[in-house]
Design a protein around this motif. Structure first.
Motif, mmCIF file in Angstrom:
data_model
loop_
_atom_site.group_PDB
_atom_site.id
_atom_site.type_symbol
_atom_site.label_atom_id
_atom_site.label_comp_id
_atom_site.label_asym_id
_atom_site.label_seq_id
_atom_site.Cartn_x
_atom_site.Cartn_y
_atom_site.Cartn_z
ATOM 1 N N MET A 60 20.310 0.103 3.250
ATOM 2 C CA MET A 60 19.836 0.815 4.362
ATOM 3 C C MET A 60 18.486 0.930 4.629
ATOM 4 O O MET A 60 18.001 -0.191 4.171
ATOM 5 C CB MET A 60 19.037 2.275 2.889
ATOM 6 C CG MET A 60 18.879 3.100 4.052
ATOM 7 S SD MET A 60 18.160 4.647 2.860
ATOM 8 C CE MET A 60 19.378 5.044 1.634
ATOM 9 N N ARG A 61 19.175 0.711 6.079
ATOM 10 C CA ARG A 61 18.328 -0.082 7.370
ATOM 11 C C ARG A 61 17.788 0.903 7.929
ATOM 12 O O ARG A 61 17.398 2.792 8.157
ATOM 13 C CB ARG A 61 19.187 -0.042 8.536
ATOM 14 C CG ARG A 61 18.356 -0.607 8.918
ATOM 15 C CD ARG A 61 19.558 -1.992 10.445
ATOM 16 N NE ARG A 61 20.740 -2.227 9.494
ATOM 17 C CZ ARG A 61 21.349 -3.550 9.890
ATOM 18 N NH1 ARG A 61 21.385 -4.026 11.357
ATOM 19 N NH2 ARG A 61 21.978 -3.769 8.920
ATOM 20 N N VAL A 62 16.387 0.914 8.632
ATOM 21 C CA VAL A 62 14.746 1.540 8.814
ATOM 22 C C VAL A 62 15.429 0.978 10.128
ATOM 23 O O VAL A 62 14.965 0.536 11.045
ATOM 24 C CB VAL A 62 13.985 1.772 8.376
ATOM 25 C CG1 VAL A 62 12.489 2.670 8.940
ATOM 26 C CG2 VAL A 62 13.654 1.787 6.639
ATOM 27 N N THR A 63 15.221 2.866 11.413
ATOM 28 C CA THR A 63 15.914 2.457 12.425
ATOM 29 C C THR A 63 14.231 2.258 13.187
ATOM 30 O O THR A 63 12.871 2.179 12.470
ATOM 31 C CB THR A 63 15.953 4.352 12.992
ATOM 32 O OG1 THR A 63 14.572 4.894 13.062
ATOM 33 C CG2 THR A 63 17.160 4.003 12.571
ATOM 34 N N GLU A 64 13.780 1.446 14.463
ATOM 35 C CA GLU A 64 12.343 1.426 15.597
ATOM 36 C C GLU A 64 11.733 2.941 14.765
ATOM 37 O O GLU A 64 10.505 2.523 15.069
ATOM 38 C CB GLU A 64 13.425 1.137 16.752
ATOM 39 C CG GLU A 64 13.584 -0.237 16.585
ATOM 40 C CD GLU A 64 13.680 -0.316 18.003
ATOM 41 O OE1 GLU A 64 12.634 0.497 18.962
ATOM 42 O OE2 GLU A 64 14.815 -1.160 19.268
ATOM 43 N N LYS A 65 12.642 3.820 15.016
ATOM 44 C CA LYS A 65 11.395 5.442 15.024
ATOM 45 C C LYS A 65 10.632 5.890 13.326
ATOM 46 O O LYS A 65 10.387 6.960 13.422
ATOM 47 C CB LYS A 65 12.097 6.579 15.181
ATOM 48 C CG LYS A 65 12.699 6.030 17.042
ATOM 49 C CD LYS A 65 12.930 7.282 17.320
ATOM 50 C CE LYS A 65 13.120 7.248 18.718
ATOM 51 N NZ LYS A 65 14.086 8.565 19.219
ATOM 52 N N GLY A 66 11.157 4.882 12.769
ATOM 53 C CA GLY A 66 10.996 4.548 10.625
ATOM 54 C C GLY A 66 12.167 5.757 10.664
ATOM 55 O O GLY A 66 11.719 6.086 9.068
ATOM 56 N N GLN A 67 13.404 6.237 11.037
ATOM 57 C CA GLN A 67 13.850 6.779 10.308
ATOM 58 C C GLN A 67 15.226 5.992 9.212
ATOM 59 O O GLN A 67 15.635 5.159 9.720
ATOM 60 C CB GLN A 67 15.035 8.063 11.604
ATOM 61 C CG GLN A 67 13.875 8.528 12.168
ATOM 62 C CD GLN A 67 14.147 8.801 13.751
ATOM 63 O OE1 GLN A 67 15.798 8.297 13.365
ATOM 64 N NE2 GLN A 67 14.424 10.007 13.900
ATOM 65 N N VAL A 68 15.369 6.421 7.832
ATOM 66 C CA VAL A 68 16.670 6.224 7.661
ATOM 67 C C VAL A 68 17.375 7.588 7.701
ATOM 68 O O VAL A 68 17.069 8.758 7.376
ATOM 69 C CB VAL A 68 16.139 5.991 6.082
ATOM 70 C CG1 VAL A 68 15.160 4.853 6.263
ATOM 71 C CG2 VAL A 68 15.451 6.802 5.608
ATOM 72 N N THR A 69 19.076 7.009 6.986
ATOM 73 C CA THR A 69 19.943 8.559 6.614
ATOM 74 C C THR A 69 20.056 8.723 5.301
ATOM 75 O O THR A 69 20.156 7.073 4.457
ATOM 76 C CB THR A 69 21.209 8.114 7.338
ATOM 77 O OG1 THR A 69 21.182 7.619 8.875
ATOM 78 C CG2 THR A 69 22.322 8.353 6.861
#
Length: 91
Positions: free
Chosen positions: A1-10
């Motif tokens: 699972m990857r964390v986006t630049e905004k700190g979001q995960v799916t």
């Protein structure tokens, strides 16, 4: 699972489905033992005692009759899994 630049995960769909998480659901990430993260629904945290009891009762009803005791009574089954009690004299 990857964390986006905004700190979001799916959250994977099977987990969302299992936990009943949908659009607008409130969730918390809880740190456990310094590194493991647990995802919990906020509504589980804010459940009343009666709501938790009702949820437990529904779960217990859903699993009623699913344990195969192999024809043993409850006492026979408990002795089978625990072994005979040395501290009990059945006189």
């Amino acid at each position: 699972m990857r964390v986006t630049e905004k700190g979001q995960v799916t959250i994977p769909k099977p987990i969302r489905d299992k936990l009943g998480i949908g659009p607008g659901s409130e969730v918390d990430f809880v740190e456990r033992e310094g590194s493991v993260v647990e995802l919990v629904r906020n509504d589980e945290v804010s459940e009343t005692v009666d709501e938790r009891r009702e949820r437990l009762a529904r779960y217990l009803e859903s699993v009623r009759g699913t344990l195969d005791l192999g024809g043993r009574t409850t006492d026979e089954y408990m002795e089978w899994i625990r072994g005979p009690r040395d501290d009990f004299d059945p006189r």
